[in-house]
Design an enzyme around this catalytic site. Sequence first.
Site, short mmCIF file in Angstrom:
data_model
loop_
_atom_site.label_atom_id
_atom_site.label_comp_id
_atom_site.label_asym_id
_atom_site.label_seq_id
_atom_site.Cartn_x
_atom_site.Cartn_y
_atom_site.Cartn_z
N ASP A 217 -18.42 -5.11 29.17
CA ASP A 217 -16.79 -4.13 28.19
C ASP A 217 -16.19 -4.02 28.65
O ASP A 217 -16.36 -4.49 30.48
CB ASP A 217 -18.12 -3.68 27.16
N HIS A 240 -13.97 -5.99 31.41
CA HIS A 240 -13.07 -6.38 30.60
C HIS A 240 -11.94 -5.36 31.09
O HIS A 240 -10.70 -5.78 30.43
CB HIS A 240 -13.30 -5.78 28.91
#
Length: 391
Positions: A217, A240
């Site tokens: 993430d 991310h």
Amino acid sequence: MSARSSNITFFVIMSMAFMLMSSTKAVFNVLNYGAKTDGATDSTSPFLKAWAAACGSTAAATIYVPKGRFLLKAVVFRGPCKSSITVKVDGTLVAPLDYWALGNSGYWILFIQVNNVTLLGGSLDARAAKFWACRNSGQSCPPGARSITFNWANDITISGLTSINSQLSHIVINSCNNVLVKNVKTYAPDQSPNTDGIHIQGSTGVTISGSTLQTGDDCISIGPGTKNLFMTNIKCGPGHGVSIGSLGWTMTEVGVQNLTLTNSVFIGSDNGVRIKTWARPSNSFVKNVLFANLIMSNVKNPIIIDQDYCPNNAGCPNQSSGVKISGVTYKNIQGTSATQNAVIFECSKSNPCSGIRLQDIKLTYMNKASSSSCTNVGGSSSGVLIPRSCL
């Protein structure tokens, strides 16, 4: 030796002894409280006993965790304490293999209401592979646990920590003041859900430096109420990217301000620098942000503002973000984009972005100039601009 010389010698010896005693810290070795290095014996209680002793010490205290593997269940280290505490870890703290043992607690290792705590070195292994498999299979799973969390803490240093295989976020800084995170490493597979490297929210005066963050993430996620955050020498990817948000889920959410990210590298991440807000009414804001001296290597969205965030069209369809984004500068950002559109400003139609500044941007796609897109955004651009600015 004369009486005078003897007196002087005695005075010097006693002075040195006094200085040595006054500089000595109280040291609490977890082995002395029953902790085992085999990685199988539950050491939660011995760690708590060592914490209680250190927390009650009127002298500066050190909790020492030697080499070895120490099994810890969900554990809370609670303050306030009488003096400063250093937790020196040479070993590895491991979570139970049964992910249900942590999964319903929300945390694995929690420091709460502590001041002047320094965490040096050590490794955390949450052993979450089976938990991720459960999440990805759609089975009934526990909510999950963050590996290490600091809640309502002040004057904290986290240095040299390595965290692997967290169930959720690796390191969480929540409602804290004056926190230094340096030379940390976080590792989780790129498909592991919600394994943010470092998450900050409701905190003031946080510095993150010299850290390698490889996650499933956000490398760093920045939540509501964060201000005066400085990030430098970050290596991100996979993951991310560095994300402000998502913000604006509630109407009265606290905003984000005074953020800097500089001298950092993104390698193969889904995003570089991202600001993400829910497409819902809100009084929240993002202002005074600087992204400078960044290198992108094969990053899908090197520069992106997304104010239409509404996954699965749940709770926000056909609405507009109330989060006001202003005063964001992108300076000296170079490298390669994994997609044609390297710069995306998709701002709110009801609260357009303002004061967005681009300076010396050079992002190519397949050895050619990339493109940019702008919606509901105002600002300025200068210097070398690849892609051509749409501001």
